[in-house]
Scaffold this active site. Structure first.
Site, PDB file in Angstrom:
ATOM      1  N   TYR A 138       0.849  -1.196   0.000  1.00 24.36           N
ATOM      2  CA  TYR A 138       0.000   0.000   0.000  1.00 24.36           C
ATOM      3  C   TYR A 138       0.879   1.238   0.000  1.00 24.36           C
ATOM      4  O   TYR A 138       1.750   1.400   0.855  1.00 24.36           O
ATOM      5  CB  TYR A 138      -0.912   0.016   1.235  1.00 24.36           C
ATOM      6  CG  TYR A 138      -1.809   1.228   1.264  1.00 24.36           C
ATOM      7  CD1 TYR A 138      -2.747   1.445   0.257  1.00 24.36           C
ATOM      8  CD2 TYR A 138      -1.729   2.168   2.288  1.00 24.36           C
ATOM      9  CE1 TYR A 138      -3.571   2.553   0.264  1.00 24.36           C
ATOM     10  CE2 TYR A 138      -2.557   3.280   2.312  1.00 24.36           C
ATOM     11  CZ  TYR A 138      -3.473   3.464   1.292  1.00 24.36           C
ATOM     12  OH  TYR A 138      -4.288   4.581   1.300  1.00 24.36           O
ATOM     13  N   ASP A 146       9.395   3.514   0.504  1.00 24.69           N
ATOM     14  CA  ASP A 146       8.214   4.173   1.055  1.00 24.69           C
ATOM     15  C   ASP A 146       8.241   3.988   2.570  1.00 24.69           C
ATOM     16  O   ASP A 146       7.898   2.936   3.097  1.00 24.69           O
ATOM     17  CB  ASP A 146       6.941   3.577   0.439  1.00 24.69           C
ATOM     18  CG  ASP A 146       5.690   4.293   0.941  1.00 24.69           C
ATOM     19  OD1 ASP A 146       5.809   5.165   1.822  1.00 24.69           O
ATOM     20  OD2 ASP A 146       4.587   3.976   0.444  1.00 24.69           O
ATOM     21  N   LYS A 193       2.989  10.676   8.017  1.00 26.83           N
ATOM     22  CA  LYS A 193       2.615  10.334   9.398  1.00 26.83           C
ATOM     23  C   LYS A 193       3.436  11.070  10.472  1.00 26.83           C
ATOM     24  O   LYS A 193       3.149  12.205  10.764  1.00 26.83           O
ATOM     25  CB  LYS A 193       2.660   8.815   9.570  1.00 26.83           C
ATOM     26  CG  LYS A 193       1.673   8.115   8.593  1.00 26.83           C
ATOM     27  CD  LYS A 193       1.298   6.743   9.027  1.00 26.83           C
ATOM     28  CE  LYS A 193       0.636   5.908   7.949  1.00 26.83           C
ATOM     29  NZ  LYS A 193      -0.796   6.088   7.803  1.00 26.83           N
TER      30      LYS A 193
HETATM   31  C1  LIG Z   1       3.451   2.794   3.248  1.00 26.90           C
HETATM   32  C2  LIG Z   1       2.430   3.856   3.029  1.00 26.90           C
HETATM   33  N1  LIG Z   1       2.583   4.711   2.008  1.00 26.90           N
HETATM   34  C3  LIG Z   1       1.722   5.705   1.781  1.00 26.90           C
HETATM   35  C4  LIG Z   1       0.608   5.868   2.582  1.00 26.90           C
HETATM   36  C5  LIG Z   1      -0.357   6.978   2.316  1.00 26.90           C
HETATM   37  O1  LIG Z   1      -0.264   7.964   3.282  1.00 26.90           O
HETATM   38  P1  LIG Z   1      -1.493   8.962   3.531  1.00 26.90           P
HETATM   39  O2  LIG Z   1      -2.555   8.153   4.202  1.00 26.90           O
HETATM   40  O3  LIG Z   1      -0.929  10.032   4.399  1.00 26.90           O
HETATM   41  O4  LIG Z   1      -1.923   9.457   2.203  1.00 26.90           O
HETATM   42  C6  LIG Z   1       0.402   5.007   3.651  1.00 26.90           C
HETATM   43  C7  LIG Z   1      -0.754   5.169   4.540  1.00 26.90           C
HETATM   44  O5  LIG Z   1      -1.015   4.414   5.429  1.00 26.90           O
HETATM   45  C8  LIG Z   1       1.328   3.957   3.870  1.00 26.90           C
HETATM   46  O6  LIG Z   1       1.151   3.077   4.862  1.00 26.90           O
END
Ligand SMILES: Cc1ncc(COP(=O)(O)O)c(C=O)c1O
Length: 433
Positions: A159, A246, A273
């Protein structure tokens, strides 16, 4: 009709939950009129309806019916110093009073960027966004602009935010509606270096980037093998393909994120986050040579903008939060995470429950499967009734976790709270065994 123990526990816990949360149920009925499916965030929905939270402080959550919970989710890992930490709320209040969002550079932007650059050697320059989604979207655009190539490789079940390209193969067999089938995305299983080699060979000089989570988050705290991380770096480098780490979740795993903890040297990194201290945030960073495509007037300029990028309140909250995260704080987080993981494992063993625990540092996940957890397949194929019973059962016992069985701890979580979570989980493992 025959029902499994998991279904029986789920029905029992659901009845208890409904008795405890009548006001949340009423709000859910109202929400169904104005929100598709009754919620405005896919990840916070669960059946029969989510509890509406009215107050948050430290590790404590209170719902609209007055039920209290110890938070072990922390807004999906973001509130790493707990809710409403005074060091954060004070500076946010001051920043918002002094400088509401304005179309100009503001104080705090350079300071937070400098702090991140100090912590993460692979980041020389960065751009702030308003979410992790925008950060990963930006990273793929930077990678495509810098390489002049189009294909991005991701992992099945990985994700990276709600953004069409990277939603591809979020779940095996699911081709999300609305994504053009021509989307230049390829997928591999996590921890499968051979598949990576094959896809890279197949894509040839069309391949711009590989995006991976250093530890899979949404798929259930799935740990990387050393071999996979090494292949991810060496094979991409040899093919002129950029490696994007990521770290939207995993940045919480150490001062310099999981890349420091695991020895990964990515080309681009995405953050979110914790770096916003509780306010909406994201960032994409890397060496100046790659980030340069974002510079106004650059040769292959990519315009990555956002009305609220780098707003003073988010910058202040992020800076205050990172200011609290010294080596002792990370050692404390690791200690609590290890205590939680060991307690859950022991309880599973004691009761012979068909479950497993995966963990790294402050992230812990319970999986109701006995299959090896090397990629998203096993966690996505886990017993959904048992997971739902565990989640609702913990809510009924005052423990707030992710529906997918993930726990996170914060710097204000106590050992006693961890023990409480383990004891509540143990009751449920016994019932589900
Ligand atoms: C690994 C990862 N990348 C990107 C995102 C997306 O972040 P946001 O919810 O701030 O758009 C998340 C969200 O949980 C995530 O876990």
């Amino acid at each position: 009709m025959l029902t499994t123990p998991a279904v029986q526990v789920l029905e029992r816990e659901r009845a208890v939950y409904e008795r405890r949360t009548p006001t949340s149920r009423d709000r859910y009925a109202r929400a169904q009129a104005v929100f598709p499916g009754g919620d405005t965030r896919a990840a916070t929905f669960y059946l029969p309806y989510p509890a509406t939270i009215a107050e948050t402080a430290g590790t404590r959550l209170v719902d609209v019916d007055g039920n209290e919970y110890v938070d072990f989710l922390f807004n999906y890992t973001s509130m790493i110093v707990g809710h409403a930490h005074p060091a954060v709320t004070e500076v946010v209040g001051a920043a918002f009073s002094r400088t509401t969002p304005v179309a100009a550079p503001v104080l705090g932007q350079v300071e937070l960027a400098e702090e991140i650059v100090r912590r993460v050697p692979s980041i020389e320059q960065l751009r702030f966004t308003n979410s992790g989604t925008e950060a990963t979207m930006g990273a793929t655009r930077i990678a495509r602009a810098a390489t002049g190539r189009d294909i991005v490789i991701k992992t099945i079940g990985g994700y990276h935010g709600s953004f069409p390209d990277l939603d591809y193969w979020l779940r095996p067999d699911a081709y999300p509606a609305g994504i053009p089938e021509t989307s230049p995305i390829r997928v591999i299983h996590y921890n499968d270096p051979d598949a990576l080699e094959a896809v890279l060979g197949d894509c040839g000089d069309r391949c711009a980037a590989l995006i991976i989570e250093p530890v899979m988050g949404t798929a259930g705290v799935i740990l990387p093998t050393e071999e996979f991380l090494q292949a991810a770096r060496e094979l991409t480098q040899a093919a002129g393909v950029l490696l994007i780490a990521d770290e939207v979740i995993t940045f919480r795993l150490g001062r310099g994120g999981a890349q420091q903890r695991l020895g990964i040297e990515p080309d681009l990194t995405t953050l979110g986050k914790v770096i916003g201290g509780g306010l909406p945030v994201g960032a994409v960073g890397g060496p100046a040579s790659l980030m340069g495509v974002l510079a106004p007037g650059a040769d292959k300029a990519v315009a990555l903008s956002g009305t609220f990028n780098g707003n003073a309140s988010t910058m202040a909250a992020g800076l205050a939060t990172l200011g609290l995260l010294d080596d002792d704080a990370y050692a404390g987080l690791d200690g609590l995470g290890a205590q939680l993981a060991a307690g859950l494992e022991a309880a599973i063993g004691r009761h012979g429950a068909p479950a497993q625990v995966t963990s790294m540092g402050s992230l812990v996940n319970v999986h109701f499967t006995t299959e090896p957890l090397i990629n998203a397949d096993a966690s996505l194929g886990a017993d959904a009734d048992a997971a739902a019973a565990f989640h609702l059962g913990l809510l009924n016992r005052g423990i707030f976790i992710a529906t997918r069985g993930m726990f996170a701890v914060s710097t204000v979580t106590t050992e006693a709270e961890v023990e409480r979570a383990v004891a509540a989980s143990s009751e449920l493992f016994e019932a589900l065994a």
